[in-house]
Enzyme design. Structure first.
Site, mmCIF file in Angstrom:
data_model
loop_
_atom_site.group_PDB
_atom_site.id
_atom_site.type_symbol
_atom_site.label_atom_id
_atom_site.label_comp_id
_atom_site.label_asym_id
_atom_site.label_seq_id
_atom_site.Cartn_x
_atom_site.Cartn_y
_atom_site.Cartn_z
ATOM 1 N N SER A 3 0.800 -1.214 0.000
ATOM 2 C CA SER A 3 0.000 0.000 0.000
ATOM 3 C C SER A 3 0.839 1.275 0.000
ATOM 4 O O SER A 3 2.054 1.247 -0.083
ATOM 5 C CB SER A 3 -0.959 0.033 1.187
ATOM 6 O OG SER A 3 -0.221 0.220 2.390
ATOM 7 N N TYR B 215 -3.063 0.563 -3.062
ATOM 8 C CA TYR B 215 -4.237 1.087 -2.373
ATOM 9 C C TYR B 215 -3.766 1.959 -1.220
ATOM 10 O O TYR B 215 -2.621 1.878 -0.780
ATOM 11 C CB TYR B 215 -5.148 -0.045 -1.876
ATOM 12 C CG TYR B 215 -4.496 -0.937 -0.845
ATOM 13 C CD1 TYR B 215 -4.657 -0.684 0.516
ATOM 14 C CD2 TYR B 215 -3.705 -2.016 -1.225
ATOM 15 C CE1 TYR B 215 -4.039 -1.493 1.462
ATOM 16 C CE2 TYR B 215 -3.093 -2.824 -0.291
ATOM 17 C CZ TYR B 215 -3.266 -2.558 1.054
ATOM 18 O OH TYR B 215 -2.648 -3.358 1.985
#
Length: 128
Positions: free
Chosen positions: A25, A58
């Site tokens: 991430s 993400y």
């Protein structure tokens, strides 16, 4: 039919950390996520201005006001602390929705503090 448009962008953020041994991430100061209209866990495209690498990951919300921009996991291989990045989220919408859509574009300084926000971007011209 749906098309995909830019929904939120954080422009020229400075990488503050790169954590290779994290699960993945990009951690982003929650103030920046909110200003750009990007949600936690939303898919984003990260473009490293220093080396031209483009990657998808993400988001994870970082502490508000911290200025954190941290590439985690494998993404950490693609940036060094102090690199400049552009973080972009996209949304799918109908052509009718797209005609009314305006992206959230956030500009930051070297400490990842918001300097300007706009909803319009055109080559050679940025309107607030």
């Amino acid at each position: 039919m749906n098309i995909t448009l830019l929904s939120g962008k954080i422009h020229r953020a400075t990488v503050t950390q790169a954590e290779l041994n994290y699960v993945g991430s990009i951690t982003i100061d929650q103030d920046l996520l909110e200003a750009a209209g990007i949600m936690e866990y939303e898919k984003v495209c990260v473009v490293n201005i220093n080396n031209g690498i483009r990657l998808e990951t993400y988001t994870i919300a970082g502490e508000k006001g911290s200025g954190i921009i941290c590439l985690n996991g494998a993404a950490a291989r693609y940036a060094q602390v102090s690199d400049k990045v552009i973080i972009m989220a996209y949304a799918q919408m109908t052509k009718e929705e797209a005609q009314k859509h305006k992206p959230n574009v956030v500009f930051v300084d070297d400490n990842n503090r918001i300097t300007r926000k706009t909803n319009y971007e055109k080559h050679g011209q940025i309107v607030e």
